[in-house]
Each structure stands twice: as C-alpha cells, then as structure tokens.
Motif scaffolding. Structure first.
Motif, PDB file in Angstrom:
ATOM      1  N   ILE A  92       0.840  -1.199   0.000  1.00  0.00           N
ATOM      2  CA  ILE A  92       0.000   0.000   0.000  1.00  0.00           C
ATOM      3  C   ILE A  92       0.878   1.254   0.000  1.00  0.00           C
ATOM      4  O   ILE A  92       0.613   2.210  -0.733  1.00  0.00           O
ATOM      5  CB  ILE A  92      -0.986  -0.025   1.187  1.00  0.00           C
ATOM      6  N   VAL A  93       1.934   1.251   0.809  1.00  0.00           N
ATOM      7  CA  VAL A  93       2.877   2.376   0.825  1.00  0.00           C
ATOM      8  C   VAL A  93       3.514   2.538  -0.550  1.00  0.00           C
ATOM      9  O   VAL A  93       3.615   3.654  -1.074  1.00  0.00           O
ATOM     10  CB  VAL A  93       3.954   2.171   1.919  1.00  0.00           C
ATOM     11  N   LEU A  94       3.924   1.440  -1.154  1.00  0.00           N
ATOM     12  CA  LEU A  94       4.509   1.481  -2.497  1.00  0.00           C
ATOM     13  C   LEU A  94       3.521   2.039  -3.517  1.00  0.00           C
ATOM     14  O   LEU A  94       3.906   2.802  -4.413  1.00  0.00           O
ATOM     15  CB  LEU A  94       4.968   0.078  -2.911  1.00  0.00           C
ATOM     16  N   THR A  95       2.255   1.696  -3.362  1.00  0.00           N
ATOM     17  CA  THR A  95       1.234   2.205  -4.276  1.00  0.00           C
ATOM     18  C   THR A  95       1.108   3.721  -4.144  1.00  0.00           C
ATOM     19  O   THR A  95       1.005   4.423  -5.149  1.00  0.00           O
ATOM     20  CB  THR A  95      -0.124   1.523  -4.008  1.00  0.00           C
ATOM     21  N   HIS A  96       1.123   4.215  -2.913  1.00  0.00           N
ATOM     22  CA  HIS A  96       1.069   5.671  -2.712  1.00  0.00           C
ATOM     23  C   HIS A  96       2.305   6.345  -3.313  1.00  0.00           C
ATOM     24  O   HIS A  96       2.194   7.358  -4.000  1.00  0.00           O
ATOM     25  CB  HIS A  96       0.971   6.014  -1.222  1.00  0.00           C
ATOM     26  N   LEU A  97       3.462   5.776  -3.057  1.00  0.00           N
ATOM     27  CA  LEU A  97       4.706   6.387  -3.552  1.00  0.00           C
ATOM     28  C   LEU A  97       4.878   6.251  -5.063  1.00  0.00           C
ATOM     29  O   LEU A  97       5.590   7.043  -5.679  1.00  0.00           O
ATOM     30  CB  LEU A  97       5.910   5.778  -2.828  1.00  0.00           C
ATOM     31  N   LEU A 115      -2.777   2.201 -10.870  1.00  0.00           N
ATOM     32  CA  LEU A 115      -3.924   1.514 -11.463  1.00  0.00           C
ATOM     33  C   LEU A 115      -3.644   0.022 -11.622  1.00  0.00           C
ATOM     34  O   LEU A 115      -4.485  -0.818 -11.278  1.00  0.00           O
ATOM     35  CB  LEU A 115      -4.274   2.139 -12.814  1.00  0.00           C
ATOM     36  N   ILE A 116      -2.456  -0.313 -12.094  1.00  0.00           N
ATOM     37  CA  ILE A 116      -2.092  -1.724 -12.273  1.00  0.00           C
ATOM     38  C   ILE A 116      -2.006  -2.435 -10.927  1.00  0.00           C
ATOM     39  O   ILE A 116      -2.530  -3.549 -10.762  1.00  0.00           O
ATOM     40  CB  ILE A 116      -0.763  -1.843 -13.059  1.00  0.00           C
ATOM     41  N   ILE A 117      -1.367  -1.795  -9.947  1.00  0.00           N
ATOM     42  CA  ILE A 117      -1.253  -2.419  -8.619  1.00  0.00           C
ATOM     43  C   ILE A 117      -2.640  -2.611  -8.010  1.00  0.00           C
ATOM     44  O   ILE A 117      -2.957  -3.677  -7.490  1.00  0.00           O
ATOM     45  CB  ILE A 117      -0.347  -1.589  -7.686  1.00  0.00           C
ATOM     46  N   TRP A 118      -3.470  -1.579  -8.075  1.00  0.00           N
ATOM     47  CA  TRP A 118      -4.820  -1.653  -7.503  1.00  0.00           C
ATOM     48  C   TRP A 118      -5.638  -2.744  -8.191  1.00  0.00           C
ATOM     49  O   TRP A 118      -6.274  -3.555  -7.523  1.00  0.00           O
ATOM     50  CB  TRP A 118      -5.513  -0.307  -7.614  1.00  0.00           C
ATOM     51  N   ALA A 119      -5.632  -2.762  -9.522  1.00  0.00           N
ATOM     52  CA  ALA A 119      -6.443  -3.727 -10.263  1.00  0.00           C
ATOM     53  C   ALA A 119      -6.005  -5.167  -9.981  1.00  0.00           C
ATOM     54  O   ALA A 119      -6.847  -6.070  -9.921  1.00  0.00           O
ATOM     55  CB  ALA A 119      -6.371  -3.436 -11.754  1.00  0.00           C
TER      56      ALA A 119
END
Length: 112
Positions: free
Chosen positions: A8-13, A30-34
């Motif tokens: 989640i931290v990586l997604t924010h960064l 978008l790719i990480i979330w999906a």
C-alpha cells in the motif's frame, strides 16, 4: 485477504513516478490496484483514493491551462497542483504505513 502495508505504501509512492519519468503516476497505481484489490486488505479503498486523486489532478490541470490567459491564474494553479501532487503521496504513504486511512485534497470521487 492479507495485510500488506508495504504494498500500500509502495502504491502511494508510485504516484511520484510522474516526477521521475513524466508518466506512470496514474498507470502504475492503477495496475497495482487492479491486480491486488481482492488480495490485500484496504488496497481497494486506498487504491480508489489514489486513482481519484490522480484523475482529479489531470482534470484540475486541464482547467488551469486556459486560466493561464486570465492574469496568469493558471500558472499559480499548476504550481499548487505540482506541490500537492508531490507532498500528499509522501504524507499518505507515511499514514498508510501506520495503518491510518489517508485523504487527498482536491480529489473528486470518480471511482467509488
């Protein structure tokens, strides 16, 4: 479902990729979330917040462009957008690492 604060931290960064490469600040989250929204606890909620923020930034930037002709107000708006888009992913990555729910200013709700 597993708890993975590091992802989640990586997604924010990952939003900061726009500053490094000129793009990627919307595509990578978008790719990480999906791919992880069903596997990681809170990824769906926080991923939606990130994507709404990134889409909102694009919209606000488009609105600022014609405002450049109106006494330079668009330039001020773009500077503010640049600062917000750099500072808030870092702040919210820190919040996410502590298990807090981050919030993004100027974010419109496109994905709910």
């Amino acid at each position: 479902m597993r708890q993975d604060n590091q992802l989640i931290v990586l997604t924010h960064l990952s939003q900061l990729l726009t500053f490094l490469t000129g793009f990627g600040g919307l595509i990578v989250p978008l790719i990480i979330w999906a791919s992880q929204k069903d596997n990681v606890y809170q990824m769906d909620e926080q991923g939606k917040r990130i994507l709404n923020f990134q889409i909102s930034l694009v919209l606000w930037a488009i609105i600022c462009v014609p405002l450049i002709l109106a006494l330079g107000l668009g330039i001020v708006g773009l500077i503010i957008l640049g600062l917000v888009s750099f500072i808030y992913p870092i702040i919210n990555a820190i919040k996410a690492s502590h298990g807090e729910t981050p919030t993004y200013p100027l974010s419109l709700n496109f994905i709910s």
